[in-house]
Every structure is written in structure tokens, then in C-alpha cells.
Design a protein around this motif. Structure first.
Motif, PDB file in Angstrom:
ATOM      1  N   PHE A   1       0.812  -1.220   0.000  1.00 17.12           N
ATOM      2  CA  PHE A   1       0.000   0.000   0.000  1.00 17.12           C
ATOM      3  C   PHE A   1       0.845   1.271   0.000  1.00 17.12           C
ATOM      4  O   PHE A   1       0.309   2.375  -0.090  1.00 17.12           O
ATOM      5  N   ASN A   2       2.163   1.096   0.105  1.00 16.80           N
ATOM      6  CA  ASN A   2       3.060   2.234  -0.080  1.00 16.80           C
ATOM      7  C   ASN A   2       3.132   2.512  -1.583  1.00 16.80           C
ATOM      8  O   ASN A   2       3.457   1.620  -2.367  1.00 16.80           O
ATOM      9  N   PRO A   3       2.808   3.716  -2.025  1.00 15.76           N
ATOM     10  CA  PRO A   3       2.760   4.007  -3.474  1.00 15.76           C
ATOM     11  C   PRO A   3       4.033   3.625  -4.221  1.00 15.76           C
ATOM     12  O   PRO A   3       3.971   3.051  -5.311  1.00 15.76           O
ATOM     13  N   LYS A   4       5.208   3.920  -3.632  1.00 18.42           N
ATOM     14  CA  LYS A   4       6.463   3.593  -4.305  1.00 18.42           C
ATOM     15  C   LYS A   4       6.633   2.088  -4.456  1.00 18.42           C
ATOM     16  O   LYS A   4       7.050   1.594  -5.505  1.00 18.42           O
ATOM     17  N   THR A   5       6.287   1.353  -3.397  1.00 15.42           N
ATOM     18  CA  THR A   5       6.394  -0.109  -3.454  1.00 15.42           C
ATOM     19  C   THR A   5       5.421  -0.671  -4.476  1.00 15.42           C
ATOM     20  O   THR A   5       5.777  -1.561  -5.273  1.00 15.42           O
ATOM     21  N   PHE A   6       4.199  -0.167  -4.471  1.00 12.95           N
ATOM     22  CA  PHE A   6       3.191  -0.674  -5.405  1.00 12.95           C
ATOM     23  C   PHE A   6       3.605  -0.447  -6.853  1.00 12.95           C
ATOM     24  O   PHE A   6       3.480  -1.348  -7.692  1.00 12.95           O
ATOM     25  N   ILE A   7       4.116   0.741  -7.135  1.00 11.20           N
ATOM     26  CA  ILE A   7       4.539   1.048  -8.508  1.00 11.20           C
ATOM     27  C   ILE A   7       5.684   0.131  -8.928  1.00 11.20           C
ATOM     28  O   ILE A   7       5.703  -0.402 -10.048  1.00 11.20           O
ATOM     29  N   LYS A   8       6.637  -0.090  -8.011  1.00  8.69           N
ATOM     30  CA  LYS A   8       7.761  -0.978  -8.326  1.00  8.69           C
ATOM     31  C   LYS A   8       7.270  -2.396  -8.592  1.00  8.69           C
ATOM     32  O   LYS A   8       7.670  -3.032  -9.584  1.00  8.69           O
ATOM     33  N   ILE A   9       6.399  -2.904  -7.728  1.00  3.17           N
ATOM     34  CA  ILE A   9       5.854  -4.255  -7.899  1.00  3.17           C
ATOM     35  C   ILE A   9       5.046  -4.348  -9.192  1.00  3.17           C
ATOM     36  O   ILE A   9       5.142  -5.325  -9.947  1.00  3.17           O
ATOM     37  N   LEU A  10       4.269  -3.318  -9.473  1.00  2.00           N
ATOM     38  CA  LEU A  10       3.420  -3.306 -10.665  1.00  2.00           C
ATOM     39  C   LEU A  10       4.244  -3.431 -11.939  1.00  2.00           C
ATOM     40  O   LEU A  10       3.969  -4.298 -12.779  1.00  2.00           O
ATOM     41  N   TYR A  11       5.256  -2.573 -12.065  1.00  2.00           N
ATOM     42  CA  TYR A  11       6.018  -2.533 -13.315  1.00  2.00           C
ATOM     43  C   TYR A  11       7.095  -3.615 -13.393  1.00  2.00           C
ATOM     44  O   TYR A  11       7.447  -4.068 -14.495  1.00  2.00           O
ATOM     45  N   THR A  12       7.611  -4.039 -12.227  1.00  2.00           N
ATOM     46  CA  THR A  12       8.678  -5.041 -12.237  1.00  2.00           C
ATOM     47  C   THR A  12       8.136  -6.457 -12.357  1.00  2.00           C
ATOM     48  O   THR A  12       8.718  -7.302 -13.052  1.00  2.00           O
ATOM     49  N   TYR A  13       6.993  -6.741 -11.690  1.00  2.06           N
ATOM     50  CA  TYR A  13       6.498  -8.112 -11.642  1.00  2.06           C
ATOM     51  C   TYR A  13       5.101  -8.308 -12.232  1.00  2.06           C
ATOM     52  O   TYR A  13       4.881  -9.208 -13.051  1.00  2.06           O
TER      53      TYR A  13
END
Length: 394
Positions: free
Chosen positions: A114-126
Motif C-alpha cells: 500500500f506504499n505508493p512507491k512499493t506498489f509502482i515498483k511491484i506493478l512494473y517489475t512483476y
């Protein structure tokens, strides 16, 4: 025609070396390891420095980016460790055969999504790349497949994997255990080992706490603690305050070779980390050295390597009472130590060697490239990884 396999990650290290050696030495494979950042000085001081010139398959993207980018783009199969997304992004977009190599995404807790930076990283990386069927997941933790399921990714494309240590297949389980029995008979007492960085997540204090109870029960034992770190002073203080100097020794930092020598001379190995331990290569090292292991269920390697009461003992997460039960179960039944240690050696020799992992990876990659049915393994490397939550062991 030879298959080209590349492995891209931030740094080449002991966790990857033996697998890479097997891939490189395979007669039908052209193999490269691509390192993306130089080794940090603090890691060198901990004995992790490797001279890349000794390994002909190692090249560095920060020395020849164009060459490395070309290999990543055009190899037949790519293994992706901790590497910058941009260096392999195009390959994923083109749906070329690629395997992420990951420990658990959410060792710190799923709420980080739910941390925006983590979510964006997970979204685009995986998440987005996983929609391509030629992008797979090598699970270097038993909990990675569960993490993938929670983000709706890599369905039926998660494989058991890990960090592959050197396994001596020339020594039989019987000969190793006979040597242990001989050593224990000569010294006249049981020998227990704890090894790792002295960090809060590894809970070295649990080994000292149980040592107090062993002494109170009148059990003759030695506990050796190998490693250094932020908790070093605390552990020293615990040993002194409980007057354990005659039973517990802190041996400091050792080379991997020295650690293995100590493992081969020990009866029991304690692995007390919590859920923040990604894989835990020391578990495989202890098992291949014939130790009767007592391992936390929260450690990434435990569900893949340890079968409770067959080749080791598992206790529930960080439950001290369950841990204590396992310790006393072994010190009061030395025949069980021998049985578990022998089975641990067989597990490592028969399933979890770097050679077996490399051969299975090559066979599965070839099946995808040739549009054939992939081999199915029931257990061990490249078998399908089940979705296991961290509360799996009860």
C-alpha cells in the motif's frame, strides 16, 4: 546449436557461484553472468569479495554496457536477479524467455504493497511482465509463490529454486555420520552450532537461552557461535551473566570453508531466524554437513529443504517453547541426531546440488524454446512451487 543462458544480477557471490559453474561447464550451453554494480567495501570485509577474473563467464555492465545489453536482449534464456529494470525491460516487453530469481517480496509484511512507491515498483517489475507467458518465477523462498498469488502474478509459473551451495557428493551419508559418531565418542559430549550474522532477525539469543536450560538439566554439551554483528556485545553479556563460559564459545567471523569444517564436527545446528530471512543458505550447508538441524518455519528455505522428523526438526516461527522442545528432543535422543543428519545429507546430495538445479533448468528452458511439454519434477529445483503462507507450520 548451443543454448545461450545469461544471468544478470547486482553482484556475483558465493550464493550463485556453484550454479553458475555448472551452467558454464555444461557442454551444450554458452553461459554469461552479468554483474551490474561493483562490490561494496563492507561486503568485502565480510569475506564476500570474489575476483571476477577467475571466472571466465563473468562480465560487468558498468565496464561494457553495450555488450551486456546485447547478451541480455538476445540470449535464449535469461535469469534475472537483483538488477536494474531498464537493462532487461525490452526483453520482457518482447515476451522472450525470462526467469525472475526472487526471495519473498514481502518479508517486511504485505502491508508494504500500500506504499505508493512499493506498489509502482511491484506493478512494473512483476505484475505487468508476468502477463507474458514466457516470463517465469524462480522462487528463492518457499513463500515467493504465495507472494505472487497475492498480486495475481505468475500463475502456474512458479518453480522451487534457492541459493545453491557446494555439495560434496563423493562422501556418503554413512561415512560422514560415522565420523561424527567417532568425534562425539572421543570428546564425550554433544556439540551444538549456531552460525550467521549476529542480527536481531536471526535471534542468536535463543541459542544462549536454551543453553542455560541444558546446563540446568545437567546435559554435557558445547555450543559454538560463529559470526559477528550488532548483537555481539549482547550475546557476550548473556554468556557472562549466566556463567556459561565453560559451555558456550563465540568464535567470531570465519571463512565459508572454516564454517563447513565446524559443521561437519557438530551434531546439532540451530537456525533461529524469523520471517525476514530470505532463503538462508546456511541451512543447506548444515544439512549437507550431516547436522541434525532445528529450523524455524519462517525461514525461506525451511519448507523446501526440511521434512519435519525425517531430515530435521521444524519449530513454529519464533516460538521459543517449540524451539526448546526440539532441542531437548535431540539432546535426549542421539540416535535421532544420526538418523536426521544422514537423511539431511541424502536430501542435499540427491536433490539440491547445483548440478541437478542447472540440468533441470536447462531441460525446462529447452522445452519452452522448442515448444515441447515441460518436464515435471515432484520435488526439488524446478518442481512447481506451491503457494505457502508463513503460517504453514502448526
Amino acid at each position: 546449436m548451443a543454448m545461450t543462458i545469461a544471468f544478470v544480477s547486482n553482484c556475483f557471490n558465493h550464493h550463485e557461484r556453484f550454479l553458475c559453474d555448472e551452467l558454464y561447464n555444461h557442454k551444450d550451453i554458452v553461459f554469461y553472468f552479468i554483474q551490474t554494480i561493483p562490490f561494496r567495501e563492507e561486503r568485502k570485509k565480510l569475506g564476500w569479495s570474489i575476483n571476477l577474473k577467475e571466472f571466465p563467464y563473468c562480465i560487468c555492465s558498468y565496464e561494457d554496457y553495450a555488450k551486456c545489453a546485447n547478451i541480455i536482449e538476445n540470449c535464449d534464456a535469461l535469469i534475472i536477479g537483483s538488477a536494474p529494470f531498464d537493462i532487461y525491460k525490452q526483453r520482457l516487453q518482447e515476451n522472450k524467455l525470462s526467469f525472475f530469481y526472487c526471495e519473498s517480496f514481502f518479508k517486511q509484511g504485505f502491508w508494504h504493497i500500500f506504499n505508493p512507491k512499493t506498489f509502482i515498483k511491484i506493478l512494473y517489475t512483476y505484475i505487468i511482465p508476468s502477463k507474458n507467458q514466457n516470463v517465469k518465477m524462480l522462487c528463492a523462498s518457499a513463500f515467493t509463490a504465495y507472494d505472487c498469488a497475492r498480486i495475481f502474478s505468475f500463475e502456474n509459473r512458479c518453480y522451487r529454486w534457492g541459493h545453491f551451495i557446494e555439495v560434496d557428493t563423493k562422501k556418503s551419508a554413512e561415512s560422514l555420520m560415522n565420523q561424527k559418531l567417532y568425534n562425539r565418542t572421543n570428546r564425550g559430549h554433544i556439540k551444538i552450532l549456531w552460525a550467521g550474522r549476529l542480527l536481531p532477525l536471526k535471534h542468536p539469543e535463543m541459542s544462549v537461552k536454551v543453553a542455560v536450560e541444558l546446563r540446568e538439566r545437567g546435559i554435557d554439551f558445547d555450543l559454538n557461535i560463529i559470526g559477528s554483528g550488532p548483537m555481539e556485545h549482547q550475546i557476550h553479556s548473556m554468556i557472562k551473566s549466566y556463567n556459561l563460559e565453560d559451555n558456550v564459545r563465540m568464535l567470531g567471523t570465519m571463512t565459508p570453508e572454516e564454517v563447513r569444517v565446524n559443521m561437519e564436527d557438530s551434531d546439532i545446528f540451530l537456525f533461529t531466524s524469523n520471517h525476514k530471512e530470505g532463503w538462508g543458505a546456511v541451512l543447506g550447508e548444515a544439512m549437507s554437513s550431516g547436522c541434525a538441524v532445528i529450523a524455524s518455519s519462517a525461514i525461506g528455505a525451511t519448507p523446501f529443504l526440511v521434512h519435519d522428523n525425517i531430515n530435521g526438526l521444524i519449530y513454529k516461527r519464533t516460538d521459543y517453547e517449540d524451539f526448546r522442545r526440539c532441542v531437548f528432543k535431540l539432546v535426549e535422543n542421539l540416535d535421532l541426531c544420526i538418523k536426521l543428519g544422514a537423511e539431511a545429507i541424502k536430501t542435499m546430495q540427491n536433490e539440491w546440488t547445483p548440478k541437478i538445479a542447472a540440468n533441470r533448468f536447462i531441460d525446462i528452458a529447452a522445452s519452452f524454446l522448442n515448444h515441447q511439454t515441460e518436464p515435471e519434477y515432484k520435488s526439488g529445483p524446478m518442481s512447481k512451487a506451491p503457494s505457502i503462507s508463513r503460517n504453514w507450520f502448526h
